[in-house]
Every structure is written in structure tokens, then in C-alpha cells.
Design an enzyme around this catalytic site. Sequence first.
Site, PDB file in Angstrom:
ATOM      1  N   LYS A 198       0.833  -1.203   0.000  1.00  0.00           N
ATOM      2  CA  LYS A 198       0.000   0.000   0.000  1.00  0.00           C
ATOM      3  C   LYS A 198       0.871   1.258   0.000  1.00  0.00           C
ATOM      4  O   LYS A 198       1.959   1.277   0.578  1.00  0.00           O
ATOM      5  CB  LYS A 198      -0.938   0.004   1.210  1.00  0.00           C
ATOM      6  N   ARG A 264     -20.253  -4.236   3.608  1.00  0.00           N
ATOM      7  CA  ARG A 264     -19.833  -3.426   2.462  1.00  0.00           C
ATOM      8  C   ARG A 264     -20.904  -3.449   1.390  1.00  0.00           C
ATOM      9  O   ARG A 264     -21.564  -4.469   1.163  1.00  0.00           O
ATOM     10  CB  ARG A 264     -18.508  -3.949   1.897  1.00  0.00           C
ATOM     11  N   LYS A 453      -7.561   1.358   6.622  1.00  0.00           N
ATOM     12  CA  LYS A 453      -8.599   2.384   6.759  1.00  0.00           C
ATOM     13  C   LYS A 453      -9.301   2.258   8.098  1.00  0.00           C
ATOM     14  O   LYS A 453      -9.646   3.257   8.732  1.00  0.00           O
ATOM     15  CB  LYS A 453      -9.595   2.273   5.606  1.00  0.00           C
TER      16      LYS A 453
END
Length: 716
Positions: A198, A264, A453
Site C-alpha cells: 500500500k 460493504r 482504513k
Amino acid sequence: MKFGQLLKETLLREYQYQYVDYDKLKKELKNSLNKGSWSEDDESVFLEQLENELDKVYTFQMVKQREVDQRIRQTQEVIEEVVNRVNSGRRPPEDEFLELEAELSDIMATVHDLAKFCELNYTAFYKIVKKHDKHTGWSLRPVFAARLSAKPFFKEQYDLLVVKLSQLYDIVRTRGNPVQGDSAAGGSQQNFVRQTTKYWVHPNNVTELKLYILKHLPVLVFNPNKEFTREDAAITSIYYDTDDLDLYKGRLLKSEGAEAIRLRWYGGMENTTIFVERKTHREDWTGEKSVKARFPLKEKYVNAFMRGDYTVEEAFEKMRKEGKKSLQEIENLERLAREVQYTVLNRKLKPYVRSFYERTAFQLPGDARVRISLDTNLALVREDGPTRAGDNWRRMDIGIDYPFEQLPDSDIDRFPYAILEVKLQTQFGQEPPDWVTNLVNSHLVEAVPKFSKFIQGVSNLFYDRVDLLPYWFMQMDVDIRKPPTHNFGFDHQPSTATSSANSRGIVSRGSTSDGSSTHREGLNDVENEEQYLGDSNRATLTAPENTEQPLLEAFERNNQESFVKTLTKRLQEIKRDFFLETIPKFEAPAPPTVVYEQKWTAPPGKRIHVPVRVEPKTYFALERTYLDYLQYSILIGSVAVALFSYANTKPLLLAATTFSVTALLAILYSTFLYLWRAYHIAKQSAVRYDDRFGPTAVCTMTFIALGVNVFIALRS
């Protein structure tokens, strides 16, 4: 470097009269201030000039936007005509594909230039308004913010253009035969393992990054039959946790078996399909990989499922009747659903954080070897408490209307950077593609291993309830922009490269009269270059070299030093390839290497968690080192015992004593070192585990003991 000078050096020559006249505005501000106090008339005149500059920039941006749209439409028509000939068996010559590829590359360069144009002008407006408010005492920022909202030239993210260019470039790159396959990108997968790295991406670099990636991978479109909209890129997740934030702590510490449970959905709030997902962390020593598993659930049943009123059998009854999945797949999903439901009820999990972002995924359809995703407009929102969601599993006062201005600042964390995820599936020993390596080593990205996150949202929104913070928390105020290190080819093609394309009616931008490109790559828009470099907190920054520049061209364009440097590099490559040790070595002054270090201090009452990876072989290496010390000590001790057995004089007793002391000190030191290392390894502490003094000290003591023994023997 002052911003006015920076603006002059980085603006595009062909756009130079369309930029904000920063010097004129600054001069007008200075002249009015020199006359005396700032009056209302001065404010009106300055605001009118500022409005004229904004109108000029906005109008130009709109005109260029329409020009780019027109060029894309005309290029698409040509590509469709060429593809029809391919499908009919009349294969066009290779030159036509090369011309189309050059034209698309030139359009990409135009989009890149337009993005940089908007970025630089927005910075100019921001700085001149800031300078105005500072020196005049009048607050212009709120008023001008409303003017900018009415003419938002800087808010265009070019997402639709990137998708369209990606589709066209993929057709041309594959010569009319784009790769076909499942574009669901995991939609049909239930359990999948990924190796992911990332990175953070500064907003100023997002467009350039997208354009570079799409030259190698197409944008992944889930429904190619539907016109792409920004809503299609929206992804929202709601993360659950306990009252003590145990899931946050487990994910931060990377504990074995640490779980993250989230709900989600894709697109807007009207989407009725919710995916219940569980991410499980596995340590390497277990021989397993971290896994993400999920199952679908209708939105109207989510509340009942999380309360335990809606059973797993009811949730999968329809799926069993339809028979679209095998019995084994359905049983695996049911087992997952039972485990998730049990965890939620047993640990009393509640919704805590919502993450929203817009994702652009790059991947060949049906080919997951290289998958790159870029998440922009990341916002983290609080979901806890009855005032936010009530008895519902999610709050309904927001949807996908980023930046969610209706929320108070205490309820939202608007993350300042985009998140790039590079996911590779390569065979053992296989290197990733060169273009991926160039990307992750470039100035466009900043590596942030293990960024999450969920962890970012909890640590920021629930700061008062956590005492352990992620390592990147203290770096949020550091400017991650870096001087350009790579040229990714966003230069306009020479006019000869697109002459044939122009004959088909494609509008193209040429180069300057001398044949050179009009595109310029400059420093980032910072007020002071020295401050920018000093705050970047990078490990090492070096001046980039053009490794592909021919020798004679380097000598002619630059100077003898550049020629010697290029020649030296070429000779070193020859030496490495053919193992020749007799090639003369040309030494040129190396570019200065600047190392920036900064020590972070945790806020009062907080601790910073630095991830330390401990593999099973670390424990075995620790024990093996300790045993080696003991073996040495036993050997020296045996010598001492032998000497004591035959010591009938004081010199022999002295020699035996030196060996005994050496063995005893080695045992004490190695035992202490072993216990210290074992403690810190168990705690995963970020300390130095190498032994810089022990081996030297033991060897020195051994030589002293031997020296004493030799000296006594000689005297005897």
C-alpha cells in the site's frame, strides 16, 4: 523559492497567458498597501481583478475540456473503423495502430497538462488570498471560496476521461483484440488470498498516476454495457468492534487470528445487496495466509441477522432452491455466516466506523496476476451511538455525497491522500513487471506498509479511547511530495507522429518550432523549496539520472561531466555483464545524497506501535546463538579446570584464573543477552537485536587469557 518564481518556471509555455497573473495581483496588493491603510475601494478593485482572473482560468479549463472530449470522440470513431476492418479480415497496417497509439498518448499528455494547470492555478489563488488576508486584515477567504464553488475548475478529477482513454488504449494496444474475461474483480469469489503493498498518493499526483497505469493496464469496468458514472466507483464499508475496541487492537498489533468484520456495499444507498465480510490475520509461522471471506445478504435482513433473529438457514434458503451454486459452496457460506453471527452476538460487536471512497481498479479482465486499485476521496465517519444510527445498522443522514459537508468535524475524518494498492500474484522467484517497479519507486507514491482504513478511522475518530496509535499517525502532517524522479512519458508527440491521424480529422497538439516538447515538469507547488525538502522526512533523496541518454547526445547537450558520468555507467554495465576487471574506471563527482531523519515523539498518554515482524526462525536463531556462547564457555572452562588440576605454582594458578574468569563472564553475558532478546522479541519491540560489543569483548578477553598464559610459560 518564492511561489511567483516557481509559477514562472513550471507553467506550460503554450498555456502561459491563461494562468493566474500572480505577479500582477501581488503588485496591486503591495502598491495599495504602500499608499496607506486598505480601504473598501481597494478591496473592491482587488476582488474585481481576482474575479477576472478566476473567470479567465475557468473559461480556459472548460474550453480545453471540450477540446479533449472532441478529440476522444474523433479518435474513437477512427478506432471503431479500424476494428471493423480487423473483424472483417482486412487487417490494417501496423502504422495505423502506431499512429493511433501516438494520438492517444498525446491526449493523455493533454489531460495531464490540464490537471497540472488546474492544480497550479488553484494553489496560486489560495496563496494570493492568504497573502491578502494576512497583510490587509480583511477576510477574503470565505467570500472567494463561494466564487470558487461557482466556478470549480479545480474539482474535475477526469475519472470519466481516464476510463474512456483506458478502453481505447486497450483496444489499440491489443491491436483490436482486447482481453476478454470476468470483470467482476472478485465479485464471484468468496475466499481469496492477496499479497498487497500500500502507498499514499498526493492529490496533485493522482491524475498522472492514473494515466501512467492505464498505459499498461485497462481500467476494470464491472458492467461494460453501462455508461460509467462516479457512482459506479463508490465503495462504502461499516466496521464493527467491541466497547473496548478489541478488534482495533488486534488488527493494529497483528495478533494471530485477529479479525475485522465489516458490511460493504457498492454504489449508492439504494443498493440492496450487502456483503458481510470477515478478514482474518494469520502469522507466517502457522503456514496459512491471511484470508478475506464474505457472503451476500439483503439489506432488509441485516438488522435481524446482526441481532440473531434472522437465522443462517433462512438467509440461504433461496440460494439452495435456485441451485446456482454447488452444495459445497453453499455449506461453506453457511459456516462462515454462523461464525460471523456468533462472533457479533458473543462479543457484542457494534458498528463504529464507516469508510467511503471512490475506487479506480486497473486489471486485465480474468487475469489477477497484476491488480492495482486507487482509492480517492477517502472519508472515515463515526457510526457509533444512538444519535447517529439509532437501532439501524447504519446512519442514513449521508450517502455518497462526498465531502459530507452536513457532518460536524468531530464525526468525520477526510483523509488527505489517495490510497494505492498494488496486488501481485507471481510465481516463486518471478520478478514483478518493470513498469510496476518503476511506479512504486517513483516520486508519485509514498510507501505505507500495513496501512488500514479501519485503524486510521478508529485512531483518529476515537482518539480519546485508544492509547496505542499506528506508526503513520505521527506522519500525517508531513508533506509526502518529492522531487520528480521518473519521466513517465507525458510529453506531446512531434507533429510528424500524428500527421496521418490528422488526415483523418483527429485534432492533435504539436510541438514547438524547434521540435522540442512544450511539456515541462517542475517542482511541486510549495512556498519554499528548502522547507519542502526539510519536511519531507524521506530516507534518501538523490538527483535522478537519465539512464537512456546516448553518450554523444549527453556530451553535446550537457557537459563533459555528464558525458563521463554516462560513460562510466555504461562501462560498469559492461563490466558486470562480462565480468571484466580490466576496464578503466572513470570517476565523476557523485550527486549529493541528502539524508533526512526525524524522531517522532508520541503524544502524552499515547504509544506508537511500530510493526515488527518476528518469524519462527528468529527464536531458533536466538537459542542457537546462546548455545554457541555456552559451547565456547565450556571449552574455555575445561581449559581452566585442566590448568587448575596441575597448578602447583602461583603462575599456573594465575593462568587458570584468567581462563575461568573469561568463561564465567561469557556465560553471564550470553545469559543476560538471551533473556533480553527473548523479552523484546515476545513484545515485538522495535529495538536493535544485533550484538555490536559481545563478540569483540569475548575475543579480546580470550586473547588476554592466552597472552597471560604464554607470558607465564615463557618466564617459567
